[in-house]
Motif scaffolding. Structure first.
Motif, mmCIF file in Angstrom:
data_model
loop_
_atom_site.group_PDB
_atom_site.id
_atom_site.type_symbol
_atom_site.label_atom_id
_atom_site.label_comp_id
_atom_site.label_asym_id
_atom_site.label_seq_id
_atom_site.Cartn_x
_atom_site.Cartn_y
_atom_site.Cartn_z
ATOM 1 N N LYS A 153 3.303 4.395 -6.616
ATOM 2 C CA LYS A 153 3.154 4.038 -8.025
ATOM 3 C C LYS A 153 2.074 2.981 -8.209
ATOM 4 C CE LYS A 153 5.894 2.205 -11.890
ATOM 5 N NZ LYS A 153 7.231 1.698 -12.300
ATOM 6 N N ILE A 154 2.033 2.000 -7.296
ATOM 7 C CA ILE A 154 1.052 0.924 -7.387
ATOM 8 C C ILE A 154 -0.368 1.440 -7.152
ATOM 9 C CG2 ILE A 154 0.272 -1.186 -6.231
ATOM 10 C CD1 ILE A 154 2.606 -1.641 -8.048
ATOM 11 N N SER A 155 -0.500 2.520 -6.398
ATOM 12 C CA SER A 155 -1.827 3.007 -6.009
ATOM 13 C C SER A 155 -2.667 3.465 -7.194
ATOM 14 C CB SER A 155 -1.686 4.157 -5.003
ATOM 15 O OG SER A 155 -1.054 5.281 -5.598
ATOM 16 N N VAL A 156 -2.048 3.696 -8.351
ATOM 17 C CA VAL A 156 -2.817 4.155 -9.511
ATOM 18 C C VAL A 156 -3.464 2.996 -10.266
ATOM 19 C CG1 VAL A 156 -1.278 6.129 -9.751
ATOM 20 C CG2 VAL A 156 -0.860 4.087 -11.115
ATOM 21 N N ILE A 157 -3.119 1.767 -9.921
ATOM 22 C CA ILE A 157 -3.697 0.617 -10.625
ATOM 23 C C ILE A 157 -5.173 0.492 -10.268
ATOM 24 C CG2 ILE A 157 -3.574 -1.882 -10.966
ATOM 25 C CD1 ILE A 157 -0.667 -1.801 -10.236
ATOM 26 N N GLU A 177 12.342 4.365 -1.165
ATOM 27 C CA GLU A 177 12.096 3.646 -2.415
ATOM 28 C C GLU A 177 10.846 2.777 -2.311
ATOM 29 O OE1 GLU A 177 15.668 1.526 -3.118
ATOM 30 O OE2 GLU A 177 16.825 3.276 -3.733
ATOM 31 N N LEU A 178 10.672 2.143 -1.146
ATOM 32 C CA LEU A 178 9.470 1.343 -0.944
ATOM 33 C C LEU A 178 8.225 2.211 -1.002
ATOM 34 C CD1 LEU A 178 7.924 -1.224 -0.092
ATOM 35 C CD2 LEU A 178 8.411 -0.603 2.293
ATOM 36 N N PHE A 179 8.241 3.343 -0.328
ATOM 37 C CA PHE A 179 7.082 4.234 -0.329
ATOM 38 C C PHE A 179 6.790 4.750 -1.728
ATOM 39 C CE2 PHE A 179 7.429 5.582 4.432
ATOM 40 C CZ PHE A 179 7.070 4.293 4.783
ATOM 41 N N ALA A 180 7.839 5.049 -2.501
ATOM 42 C CA ALA A 180 7.636 5.513 -3.878
ATOM 43 C C ALA A 180 6.986 4.419 -4.725
ATOM 44 C CB ALA A 180 8.971 5.946 -4.487
ATOM 45 N N LEU A 182 6.181 -5.554 -5.047
ATOM 46 C CA LEU A 182 5.332 -4.504 -5.610
ATOM 47 C C LEU A 182 5.693 -4.216 -7.062
ATOM 48 C CD1 LEU A 182 5.233 -2.100 -2.536
ATOM 49 C CD2 LEU A 182 3.269 -3.260 -3.537
ATOM 50 N N GLN A 183 6.984 -4.226 -7.367
ATOM 51 C CA GLN A 183 7.399 -4.031 -8.755
ATOM 52 C C GLN A 183 6.912 -5.174 -9.634
ATOM 53 O OE1 GLN A 183 11.627 -3.671 -8.098
ATOM 54 N NE2 GLN A 183 11.573 -1.439 -8.117
ATOM 55 N N GLU A 184 6.961 -6.384 -9.106
ATOM 56 C CA GLU A 184 6.445 -7.536 -9.855
ATOM 57 C C GLU A 184 4.939 -7.395 -10.072
ATOM 58 O OE1 GLU A 184 7.653 -11.668 -11.061
ATOM 59 O OE2 GLU A 184 8.218 -9.595 -11.359
ATOM 60 N N LEU A 185 4.241 -6.925 -9.063
ATOM 61 C CA LEU A 185 2.803 -6.700 -9.186
ATOM 62 C C LEU A 185 2.518 -5.697 -10.301
ATOM 63 C CD1 LEU A 185 0.161 -7.554 -7.691
ATOM 64 C CD2 LEU A 185 0.399 -5.471 -6.347
ATOM 65 N N TYR A 186 3.312 -4.669 -10.378
ATOM 66 C CA TYR A 186 3.137 -3.652 -11.412
ATOM 67 C C TYR A 186 3.367 -4.246 -12.800
ATOM 68 C CZ TYR A 186 3.204 1.060 -13.372
ATOM 69 O OH TYR A 186 2.922 2.190 -14.093
ATOM 70 N N ARG A 187 4.372 -5.100 -12.922
ATOM 71 C CA ARG A 187 4.641 -5.712 -14.218
ATOM 72 C C ARG A 187 3.499 -6.618 -14.662
ATOM 73 N NH1 ARG A 187 10.174 -5.541 -12.288
ATOM 74 N NH2 ARG A 187 9.899 -7.491 -11.136
ATOM 75 N N TYR A 188 2.909 -7.355 -13.726
ATOM 76 C CA TYR A 188 1.781 -8.220 -14.083
ATOM 77 C C TYR A 188 0.545 -7.401 -14.436
ATOM 78 C CZ TYR A 188 3.709 -12.830 -13.126
ATOM 79 O OH TYR A 188 4.425 -13.991 -13.194
#
Length: 558
Positions: free
Chosen positions: A128-132, A121-124, A454-460
């Protein structure tokens, strides 16, 4: 074409998605006097009372106080959970089971020291974050991390404040009081530009102690920046940089390790130093999921150097990335057996979305253990021998460029390459239930915390209007807790350099102004890209993707 009735934007998805009416409401003004209830105010009479003191339309246009997040308690005191080994360093015959394990590179068993499901789950989430895009990532990181504003304070590098954070929790700067040394001595390994060194010398001076330090790092971009350090006494009297027998500072080479140890032991009458710090790291772009794998030899050489330079009763800290592989866990087990107590700490000053953490070791129980030193030298020699011929070039000092011969783990597996996968019979670690339980617990907790960050980073990144933490208040609390100077004005300068600036001094730290869009040192700041593209952001990253599962994920492994 002129005269054509065809709309060229009819099939443009972005054009179609553009709202005809702005979603941002205009400023709300109070209605004019004619629309208010009651009699109109008397004309040309400044003393006449108004219906409401807030009836002035200008009051509604004045800036309001920012709204900060209060849904989470942000601590400023670092809690350390120590792991104590009750047995003596040699007890149990585990030293007889030391061996350099060499195997063909294959898939890792994440269930051995963690839980494969949460690692996946962490790697997934990392994928996901890598596309930012970089601009959005920098902006989101500066807003999502409650400790981001702490910065580097009065020092040359952020790592100095990180050391202050660890020192406040573990008492590194008082190590000489436990060893019985009159002066505070330390060795700083692989830590250019020298943030740890600057803090330790500064702290010793503030505590009224005499200090002396030695450091070894690579020559190049990340060399010791001694000329920029915030230190009063002449540095050459209290700190000596060393670059090995070959002048490169490459810690992978045995002769450089031995030369550094000879320098320190000769200067300390063969006693060693009170503290050894190791903060090495390098660029792993292209295989970020296996940063631990690429850092194994670096961590091993830092531990080896520590055993050759630290005096009995001294302390040690080393930076690592994840602890999923037998190699790294077995290396930590060696530290666990040879120190009175150890801990695995994620400092507040370490960004929550990365895998960085520190192994903190308190009070060495036996100085220069020959069995361990000889074994680690043998492992390092084997690791050097297994490198392909094209990686024989010297390593480079850079955080932006990969090391010579860098290969992602998948390519190593595809090419059937071999590597050193262990330092002992893995059953030694498996049978120590106390140690194994702590490693698994820490891995699960830190893996889940990193995934949530990382999920929080994605939301921001998806929502530029998302409320942030009161970073100014958090910064002030942390600096006070760590006994560091607290600037009167958060957005002000480091006034220590103002005089130099007025007289033409060249100092890279003259402007200490904080910006939520600030780039890492050396990168250009693109002001034109700071505009609010909230609609595009929400469309680009799908703000609500995966939100249905976040609560379930957060509680599954608590």
């Amino acid at each position: 074409m002129e005269g054509s009735t065809t709309d060229p934007y009819t099939n443009d998805p972005e054009y179609i998605a553009t709202p005809l009416v702005s979603p941002i409401a205009p400023p709300r003004l109070n209605p004019p006097p004619s629309q208010r209830n009651g009699p109109p105010p008397q004309a040309n009479n400044r003393d006449a009372p108004r219906d409401n003191p807030r009836d002035n339309p200008r009051d509604n246009l004045r800036p309001t106080a920012p709204v900060f997040r209060n849904d989470k308690n942000i601590p400023h005191q670092q809690v350390v959970q120590w792991l104590v080994c009750e047995a003596s360093p040699e007890e149990g015959g585990w030293l007889d089971k030391l061996e350099v394990v060499v195997e063909k590179i294959g898939e890792l068993d994440y269930d051995l020291f963690c839980v494969k499901e949460i690692v996946d789950e962490l790697f997934a989430t990392k994928t996901k974050i890598s596309v930012i895009v970089p601009h959005d990532l920098y902006r989101a990181r500066s807003r999502a991390n409650p400790y981001e504003a702490i910065g580097k304070s009065i020092f040359v590098n952020r790592s100095a404040v990180k050391m202050a954070n660890l020192d406040a929790a573990c008492g590194f700067s008082q190590a000489n009081q436990r060893t019985g040394s009159a002066d505070f001595t330390f060795a700083d390994i692989c830590s250019g530009p020298g943030g740890f060194t600057e803090y330790l010398l500064w702290r010793a001076d503030r505590n009224g102690m005499k200090s002396r330090g030695w450091g070894m790092t690579l020559r190049g971009e990340q060399d010791f920046a001694l000329e920029n350090m915030n230190l009063q006494p002449p540095l050459k009297e209290v700190f000596a940089p060393f670059y090995g027998e070959d002048g490169t500072g490459d810690i992978y080479k045995d002769e450089n390790i031995k030369g550094f140890a000879a320098l320190i032991n000769g200067a300390t009458e063969d006693k060693g130093v009170d503290l050894v710090t190791a903060d090495g790291g390098f660029n792993v772009t292209g295989d970020e999921l296996h940063q631990e794998d690429h850092s194994r030899q670096l961590v091993l050489c830092q531990v080896l150097t520590m055993f050759m330079t630290l005096r009995k009763g001294g302390d040690f800290t080393v930076k690592v990335f994840d602890l999923y592989t037998p190699f790294m866990v077995e290396l930590v087990y060696i530290l666990y057996r040879f120190f009175e107590k150890i801990a695995i700490i994620k400092p507040f000053t370490s960004r929550p979305a990365n895998s960085e953490r520190y192994i903190v070791c308190h009070s060495l129980r036996a100085s220069r253990p020959s069995a361990i030193i000889n074994h680690l030298f043998a492992a390092n020699e084997r690791m050097n021998a297994l490198k392909p011929n094209y990686t024989s070039a010297d390593v480079i000092s850079s955080h932006t460029t990969q090391q010579p011969g860098f290969l992602p783990r998948s390519l190593k597996v595809q090419n059937g390459m071999e590597e050193v996968t262990g330092l002992m019979n893995v059953d030694v670690v498996k049978t120590d239930k106390t140690f194994l339980s702590r490693i698994r617990t820490v891995n699960i907790r830190m893996t889940m915390s990193q995934k949530e960050a990382l999920q929080e980073l994605y939301r921001y990144a998806a929502d530029v209007r998302r409320a942030t933490y009161d970073q100014v208040r958090i910064r002030r609390q942390c600096l006070q807790e760590w006994n560091l100077p607290v600037p009167e004005e958060f957005h002000g300068r480091d006034t220590r350099h103002d005089e130099q600036h007025r007289h033409g001094g060249n100092d890279r730290r003259t402007d200490q102004r904080f910006s939520p869009y600030k780039r890492p040192d050396g990168e250009r700041d693109n002001r034109d890209s700071r505009h609010d593209h909230s609609r595009q952001d929400r469309t680009r990253y799908d703000r609500d993707a995966g939100s249905r599962h976040e609560d379930r994920d957060r509680n599954r492994y608590r």
